[in-house]
Design an enzyme around this catalytic site. Sequence first.
Site, PDB file in Angstrom:
ATOM      1  CD  GLU A   1      37.146  58.228  26.513  1.00 15.87           C
ATOM      2  OE1 GLU A   1      36.751  57.131  26.952  1.00 15.87           O
ATOM      3  OE2 GLU A   1      38.209  58.772  26.880  1.00 15.87           O
TER       4      GLU A   1
ATOM      5  CB  SER B   1      46.034  63.745  32.319  1.00 17.39           C
ATOM      6  OG  SER B   1      45.752  63.416  30.968  1.00 17.39           O
TER       7      SER B   1
ATOM      8  CG  ASN C   1      36.249  55.514  32.718  1.00 18.91           C
ATOM      9  OD1 ASN C   1      35.833  54.398  32.370  1.00 18.91           O
ATOM     10  ND2 ASN C   1      36.119  56.596  31.955  1.00 18.91           N
ATOM     11  CD1 TRP C   2      39.976  50.252  35.541  1.00 18.54           C
ATOM     12  CD2 TRP C   2      39.108  48.190  35.355  1.00 18.54           C
ATOM     13  NE1 TRP C   2      40.407  49.521  36.610  1.00 18.54           N
ATOM     14  CE2 TRP C   2      39.895  48.251  36.522  1.00 18.54           C
ATOM     15  CE3 TRP C   2      38.459  46.991  35.040  1.00 18.54           C
ATOM     16  CZ2 TRP C   2      40.056  47.153  37.369  1.00 18.54           C
ATOM     17  CZ3 TRP C   2      38.615  45.906  35.881  1.00 18.54           C
ATOM     18  CH2 TRP C   2      39.407  45.987  37.039  1.00 18.54           C
ATOM     19  CE  LYS C   3      38.977  56.807  29.864  1.00 17.01           C
ATOM     20  NZ  LYS C   3      39.545  57.961  29.182  1.00 17.01           N
TER      21      LYS C   3
ATOM     22  N   GLY D   1      41.336  57.604  34.543  1.00 16.28           N
ATOM     23  CA  GLY D   1      41.329  56.664  33.421  1.00 16.28           C
ATOM     24  C   GLY D   1      42.584  55.815  33.429  1.00 16.28           C
ATOM     25  N   GLY D   2      43.559  56.212  32.619  1.00 21.52           N
ATOM     26  CA  GLY D   2      44.778  55.422  32.419  1.00 21.52           C
ATOM     27  C   GLY D   2      45.415  54.910  33.704  1.00 21.52           C
TER      28      GLY D   2
ATOM     29  CG  HIS E   1      33.722  59.377  29.834  1.00 25.53           C
ATOM     30  ND1 HIS E   1      34.446  59.548  28.681  1.00 25.53           N
ATOM     31  CD2 HIS E   1      34.611  59.435  30.857  1.00 25.53           C
ATOM     32  CE1 HIS E   1      35.731  59.698  29.001  1.00 25.53           C
ATOM     33  NE2 HIS E   1      35.848  59.631  30.316  1.00 25.53           N
TER      34      HIS E   1
ATOM     35  N   GLY F   1      43.150  61.687  28.771  1.00 23.67           N
ATOM     36  CA  GLY F   1      44.012  60.781  28.020  1.00 23.67           C
ATOM     37  C   GLY F   1      45.125  61.475  27.250  1.00 23.67           C
TER      38      GLY F   1
ATOM     39  CD  GLU G   1      36.393  62.686  33.384  1.00 23.64           C
ATOM     40  OE1 GLU G   1      37.322  62.101  33.944  1.00 23.64           O
ATOM     41  OE2 GLU G   1      35.722  62.170  32.471  1.00 23.64           O
TER      42      GLU G   1
HETATM   43  P1  PGA Z   1      42.512  59.807  31.918  1.00 23.77           P
HETATM   44  O1  PGA Z   1      40.938  59.583  31.734  1.00 23.77           O
HETATM   45  O2  PGA Z   1      42.789  59.785  33.402  1.00 23.77           O
HETATM   46  O3  PGA Z   1      43.156  58.686  31.185  1.00 23.77           O
HETATM   47  O4  PGA Z   1      42.812  61.152  31.325  1.00 23.77           O
HETATM   48  C1  PGA Z   1      40.014  60.171  32.607  1.00 23.77           C
HETATM   49  C2  PGA Z   1      38.620  59.806  32.187  1.00 23.77           C
HETATM   50  O5  PGA Z   1      38.382  59.668  30.978  1.00 23.77           O
HETATM   51  O6  PGA Z   1      37.721  59.635  33.024  1.00 23.77           O
END
Ligand code: PGA
Length: 256
Positions: free
Chosen positions: A101, A217, A13-15, A238-239, A99, A177, A171
Amino acid sequence: MNKQKRRAVIAGNWKMNMTPSQAVEAVKETAKLTAGAKSCDVVLCVPFVDIAAAAAAAEGTNVKIGAQNVHFEAKGAFTGEISASMLLEAGAEYVIIGHSERRAYFGETDETVNLRTKAALAAGLKVILCLGEVLSERQSGITSEIVSMQTKLDLAGVSAEDMKNVIIAYEPVWAIGTGLTATPEQAEEVCAVIRGVLSELYGKETADGVTVQYGGSMNDANAAELLAKEDVDGGLIGGASLVPEKFAKIVGAAEA
Ligand code: PGA
């Protein structure tokens, strides 16, 4: 053991990261580094404007492209929104829905998550449905209740047949994050609760076939022990998905 019945899926997930030209480079690099993946599907969920370029760069590789949201109406006066058919034509095969966010910053509710899920499935997209508890809910001991409720509300009206195109991403919001990964035991416990709810809703056979990912994470250092758990069938990253070398190592852990 039913893990063998399910396909491992590692999705990035590149966001809100990567311009189209950066996306092309990252997709090519990721494809090169994950070319050997056989038992694991590799997906990159990219910003809307990157989809066409990313899909072109992924052609002929085993990387599949997804979006990060979709609107539930087919078309019309919905300024700033993107429909499922637009995503498909641009080259997306998957879409992340719900998600945390989007739930926290953009007013997404279980009701709109459900509408988006049904619209995406009807159009032929594969859905990565995200759910999970916030820290205060975990501390209150109501994690199982929260994820059970989200699973039921978000999937209301989705058929057992449609579940072939649904991946659930568990999640925990406190882990996203933050560098605070759930322990493998915590991840397994909640992924198993989700599968139990799927079994209630659709029967055991369908539930045993649904890929349930962990996200929050997950990285190249902790992926192997999380993915070794019976009910953790993949990851939403994500990251670490922004760095092809790290992402490829996670794919490697899912292959093992
Ligand atoms: P993260 O994000 O790996 O940076 O914690 C995961 C996500 O939001 O899908």
